[in-house]
Write an enzyme that holds these catalytic residues in place. Structure first.
Site, short mmCIF file in Angstrom:
data_model
loop_
_atom_site.label_atom_id
_atom_site.label_comp_id
_atom_site.label_asym_id
_atom_site.label_seq_id
_atom_site.Cartn_x
_atom_site.Cartn_y
_atom_site.Cartn_z
N VAL A 87 0.94 -1.20 0.06
CA VAL A 87 0.01 0.07 0.06
C VAL A 87 0.85 1.38 0.03
O VAL A 87 1.60 1.46 0.90
CB VAL A 87 -0.87 0.00 1.17
CG1 VAL A 87 -1.95 1.33 1.27
CG2 VAL A 87 -1.75 -1.21 1.30
N LYS A 88 0.76 2.02 -0.97
CA LYS A 88 1.69 3.41 -1.16
C LYS A 88 0.69 4.43 -0.56
O LYS A 88 -0.45 4.76 -0.74
CB LYS A 88 1.77 3.46 -2.64
CG LYS A 88 2.88 4.31 -2.93
CD LYS A 88 3.07 4.47 -4.45
CE LYS A 88 4.18 4.92 -4.98
NZ LYS A 88 4.47 5.20 -6.32
N VAL A 89 1.36 5.03 0.45
CA VAL A 89 0.79 6.11 1.27
C VAL A 89 1.48 7.43 1.34
O VAL A 89 2.83 7.24 1.34
CB VAL A 89 0.70 5.59 2.96
CG1 VAL A 89 -0.12 6.59 3.56
CG2 VAL A 89 -0.02 4.25 2.93
#
Ligand code: E4P
Length: 218
Positions: A87-89
């Site tokens: 998950v890219k945050v």
């Protein structure tokens, strides 16, 4: 150093994997839009398609919420899509809190839009799996992107921090080579800089000579 391809184009991802040197894929909302992917279902399906091509490699899928609850909701949905999803945050206050939350739940994260050592330190403290310093975008504003990679690698090494340095926004083959010299864990870039690593005029002229000499012995 691992090689990731930075695109949402399925053909380019396939071509890069065919070369046999790829370890993963990074995407972002701009890259998804460039491929004309529209609507939540289509976006989700596209991530799954990428994971299937990526042969077990990590695939970064970016959240578009900017509040803690939204980032968590989206991130959990993305993580459930496929085991290869990371998950890219974004590096914002609620993003850092979400990275800590995901880390405790065993959901892997890539902290994106990192432009300073302080931001990288926070991402690691929060438990990010990867940190993405955008070196090309720093170069674009007359700031040394590679110096940031060097600084982050040094800081993480000083404390044995487990976060992997994923050098992003790479524009040309020298960026890749310099990242390898500096000890970046991963370089992510479009297909072309990877293909550019193949090129050398002495290889071309040497091969032409070997082939013409081989013809004499045929
Ligand atoms: C990182 O993961 C980003 O997707 C990417 O590397 C940004 O690159 P750009 O600056 O060329 O858009």
């Amino acid at each position: 150093m691992k090689f990731f391809i930075d695109t949402a184009n399925l053909e380019q991802i396939r071509e890069a994997y065919d070369l046999g040197v790829l370890d993963g894929v990074t995407t972002n909302p701009s890259l998804m839009a460039k491929e004309g992917i529209k609507g939540r279902d289509a976006v989700m399906k596209h991530y799954v398609d990428i994971c299937e091509i990526a042969q077990g490699g990590d695939v970064s899928a970016e959240v578009i919420s900017t509040d803690f609850a939204g980032i968590i909701r989206e991130g959990e949905e993305l993580a459930e899509l496929h085991p290869q999803i990371v998950v890219k945050v974004p590096m914002i206050k609620d993003g850092v809190k979400a990275i800590r939350y995901f880390s405790k739940k065993g959901i892997r994260t890539n902290c994106t839009l990192v432009f300073s050592a302080g931001q990288a330190l926070l991402a690691a403290k929060a438990g990010a799996s990867y940190v993405s310093p955008f070196l090309g975008r720093l170069d674009d504003v007359s700031t040394d992107g590679l110096a940031l990679i060097e600084q982050i690698v040094l800081i993480y090494d000083n404390y044995g921090m487990g976060t992997e340095v994923l050098a992003a926004s790479i524009r040309h083959p020298m960026h890749i080579i310099k990242c390898a010299e500096l000890g970046a864990d991963v370089a992510t870039c479009p297909l072309q800089p990877i293909l550019d690593l193949l090129k050398h005029p002495l290889t071309d002229s040497g091969l032409a000579k070997f082939l013409s000499d081989a013809a004499k012995t045929a």
